[in-house]
Motif scaffolding. Structure first.
Motif, PDB file in Angstrom:
ATOM      1  N   MET A   1      50.072  -7.902  32.220  1.00  0.00           N
ATOM      2  CA  MET A   1      49.677  -7.548  30.877  1.00  0.00           C
ATOM      3  C   MET A   1      48.546  -6.522  30.950  1.00  0.00           C
ATOM      4  N   THR A   2      48.703  -5.441  30.252  1.00  0.00           N
ATOM      5  CA  THR A   2      47.681  -4.402  30.279  1.00  0.00           C
ATOM      6  C   THR A   2      46.649  -4.653  29.190  1.00  0.00           C
ATOM      7  N   GLU A   3      45.431  -4.271  29.492  1.00  0.00           N
ATOM      8  CA  GLU A   3      44.343  -4.414  28.527  1.00  0.00           C
ATOM      9  C   GLU A   3      44.442  -3.334  27.475  1.00  0.00           C
ATOM     10  N   ARG A   4      44.218  -3.723  26.241  1.00  0.00           N
ATOM     11  CA  ARG A   4      44.224  -2.752  25.158  1.00  0.00           C
ATOM     12  C   ARG A   4      42.902  -2.003  25.198  1.00  0.00           C
ATOM     13  N   PRO A   5      42.951  -0.712  24.967  1.00  0.00           N
ATOM     14  CA  PRO A   5      41.688   0.038  24.943  1.00  0.00           C
ATOM     15  C   PRO A   5      40.836  -0.399  23.753  1.00  0.00           C
ATOM     16  N   LEU A   6      39.551  -0.295  23.939  1.00  0.00           N
ATOM     17  CA  LEU A   6      38.626  -0.616  22.847  1.00  0.00           C
ATOM     18  C   LEU A   6      38.817   0.362  21.694  1.00  0.00           C
ATOM     19  N   PRO A   7      38.588  -0.105  20.482  1.00  0.00           N
ATOM     20  CA  PRO A   7      38.605   0.831  19.351  1.00  0.00           C
ATOM     21  C   PRO A   7      37.542   1.920  19.549  1.00  0.00           C
ATOM     22  N   THR A   8      37.763   3.049  18.939  1.00  0.00           N
ATOM     23  CA  THR A   8      36.876   4.203  19.109  1.00  0.00           C
ATOM     24  C   THR A   8      35.416   3.862  18.815  1.00  0.00           C
ATOM     25  N   LYS A   9      35.156   3.149  17.741  1.00  0.00           N
ATOM     26  CA  LYS A   9      33.770   2.802  17.383  1.00  0.00           C
ATOM     27  C   LYS A   9      33.112   2.003  18.500  1.00  0.00           C
ATOM     28  N   ASP A  10      33.810   1.026  19.052  1.00  0.00           N
ATOM     29  CA  ASP A  10      33.265   0.218  20.153  1.00  0.00           C
ATOM     30  C   ASP A  10      33.052   1.052  21.405  1.00  0.00           C
ATOM     31  N   ARG A  11      33.981   1.953  21.692  1.00  0.00           N
ATOM     32  CA  ARG A  11      33.812   2.841  22.859  1.00  0.00           C
ATOM     33  C   ARG A  11      32.572   3.708  22.688  1.00  0.00           C
ATOM     34  N   LEU A  12      32.381   4.237  21.487  1.00  0.00           N
ATOM     35  CA  LEU A  12      31.200   5.069  21.236  1.00  0.00           C
ATOM     36  C   LEU A  12      29.915   4.269  21.433  1.00  0.00           C
ATOM     37  N   ILE A  13      29.865   3.055  20.893  1.00  0.00           N
ATOM     38  CA  ILE A  13      28.665   2.230  21.004  1.00  0.00           C
ATOM     39  C   ILE A  13      28.369   1.887  22.452  1.00  0.00           C
ATOM     40  N   ARG A  14      29.361   1.401  23.171  1.00  0.00           N
ATOM     41  CA  ARG A  14      29.134   0.996  24.574  1.00  0.00           C
ATOM     42  C   ARG A  14      28.794   2.180  25.463  1.00  0.00           C
ATOM     43  N   THR A  15      29.486   3.273  25.238  1.00  0.00           N
ATOM     44  CA  THR A  15      29.197   4.480  26.026  1.00  0.00           C
ATOM     45  C   THR A  15      27.790   4.977  25.738  1.00  0.00           C
ATOM     46  N   ALA A  16      27.404   4.995  24.463  1.00  0.00           N
ATOM     47  CA  ALA A  16      26.058   5.437  24.102  1.00  0.00           C
ATOM     48  C   ALA A  16      25.008   4.529  24.728  1.00  0.00           C
ATOM     49  N   ALA A  17      25.233   3.222  24.675  1.00  0.00           N
ATOM     50  CA  ALA A  17      24.271   2.290  25.267  1.00  0.00           C
ATOM     51  C   ALA A  17      24.084   2.584  26.753  1.00  0.00           C
ATOM     52  N   GLU A  18      25.179   2.801  27.441  1.00  0.00           N
ATOM     53  CA  GLU A  18      25.120   3.088  28.884  1.00  0.00           C
ATOM     54  C   GLU A  18      24.420   4.418  29.161  1.00  0.00           C
ATOM     55  N   LEU A  19      24.828   5.452  28.457  1.00  0.00           N
ATOM     56  CA  LEU A  19      24.237   6.776  28.703  1.00  0.00           C
ATOM     57  C   LEU A  19      22.769   6.833  28.309  1.00  0.00           C
ATOM     58  N   PHE A  20      22.407   6.231  27.165  1.00  0.00           N
ATOM     59  CA  PHE A  20      21.005   6.235  26.741  1.00  0.00           C
ATOM     60  C   PHE A  20      20.153   5.443  27.723  1.00  0.00           C
ATOM     61  N   ARG A  21      20.671   4.315  28.207  1.00  0.00           N
ATOM     62  CA  ARG A  21      19.915   3.517  29.174  1.00  0.00           C
ATOM     63  C   ARG A  21      19.676   4.327  30.447  1.00  0.00           C
ATOM     64  N   ARG A  22      20.664   5.086  30.840  1.00  0.00           N
ATOM     65  CA  ARG A  22      20.565   5.852  32.082  1.00  0.00           C
ATOM     66  C   ARG A  22      19.725   7.115  31.918  1.00  0.00           C
ATOM     67  N   SER A  23      19.901   7.815  30.797  1.00  0.00           N
ATOM     68  CA  SER A  23      19.288   9.138  30.658  1.00  0.00           C
ATOM     69  C   SER A  23      18.313   9.273  29.504  1.00  0.00           C
ATOM     70  N   GLY A  24      18.140   8.228  28.710  1.00  0.00           N
ATOM     71  CA  GLY A  24      17.282   8.311  27.532  1.00  0.00           C
ATOM     72  C   GLY A  24      18.008   9.001  26.387  1.00  0.00           C
ATOM     73  N   TYR A  25      17.515   8.789  25.199  1.00  0.00           N
ATOM     74  CA  TYR A  25      18.132   9.345  23.999  1.00  0.00           C
ATOM     75  C   TYR A  25      18.240  10.867  24.076  1.00  0.00           C
ATOM     76  N   ASN A  26      17.137  11.511  24.428  1.00  0.00           N
ATOM     77  CA  ASN A  26      17.116  12.975  24.454  1.00  0.00           C
ATOM     78  C   ASN A  26      17.868  13.563  25.640  1.00  0.00           C
ATOM     79  N   GLY A  27      18.166  12.750  26.629  1.00  0.00           N
ATOM     80  CA  GLY A  27      18.876  13.229  27.811  1.00  0.00           C
ATOM     81  C   GLY A  27      20.389  13.200  27.687  1.00  0.00           C
ATOM     82  N   VAL A  28      20.881  12.800  26.526  1.00  0.00           N
ATOM     83  CA  VAL A  28      22.325  12.693  26.318  1.00  0.00           C
ATOM     84  C   VAL A  28      22.730  13.607  25.170  1.00  0.00           C
ATOM     85  N   GLY A  29      23.615  14.539  25.462  1.00  0.00           N
ATOM     86  CA  GLY A  29      24.137  15.431  24.426  1.00  0.00           C
ATOM     87  C   GLY A  29      25.382  14.852  23.779  1.00  0.00           C
TER      88      GLY A  29
END
Length: 187
Positions: A1-29
């Motif tokens: 059984m394949t995993e369903r991809p996360l909805p776009t809103k959830d992908r944006l939130i999780r990706t932002a959390a990861e990138l901001f944690r790694r690079s800070g708010y201003n370090g992410v375009g």
């Protein structure tokens, strides 16, 4: 059984959390964020009308919810407050190791390194107070005489411990926090 991809809103939130944690708010375009989330530009403004700043608040909230679950999972099955502190510190140390040891706190790297505005500061205050309230609840449950002060102290130790662990590149700093908590003698 394949995993369903996360909805776009959830992908944006999780990706932002990861990138901001790694690079800070201003370090992410926005381009980097959208590319990493595999999301079209229009979806950002559809879900977050004020763009990056709304997304930052949502990402910080999502990360904070994870910390609240970690606190609960550490203290609810514990036999004592000290056991809960020990479990929490070890779980945070594992997160530190998993993060690559250079990532910052997802709340501070997002909301304090973002634009200087009252909304971000107020939201950071609200999220951190949520963590402290959760710990104070468990401290009270275990009969700690001053649960609020104990929770404040643990929060301060965790935040400072994370920074020192980053500087030393060692999660051992976080694993040693329960002993530091014992030395404070406030509980």
């Amino acid at each position: 059984m394949t995993e369903r991809p996360l909805p776009t809103k959830d992908r944006l939130i999780r990706t932002a959390a990861e990138l901001f944690r790694r690079s800070g708010y201003n370090g992410v375009g926005l381009s980097e964020l959208l590319s990493a989330a595999d999301a079209p530009k229009g979806s950002l403004y559809h879900h977050f009308p004020n763009g990056k700043s709304d997304l930052a608040v949502a990402a910080a909230t999502w990360a904070s919810d994870g910390m609240l679950r970690l606190i609960a999972a550490s203290f609810e099955p514990a036999d004592s407050f000290q056991d809960g502190v020990e479990t929490l510190c070890h779980k945070v140390a594992k997160l530190f190791d998993k993060s690559g040891q250079w990532d910052g706190c997802p709340i501070s790297s997002t909301l304090f390194e973002g634009p200087d505005n009252a909304t971000f500061r107020d939201h950071a205050h609200h999220l951190y107070e949520g963590w402290i309230t959760e710990v104070a609840h468990h401290a009270g449950r275990f009969g700690i005489s001053n649960p609020q002060e104990t929770a404040d102290t643990l929060f301060i130790l965790l935040q400072g411990g994370w920074q020192l662990a980053r500087a030393r590149q060692s999660s051992d700093v976080l694993r040693a926090l329960p002993q530091k908590m014992r030395l404070t003698k406030i509980h």
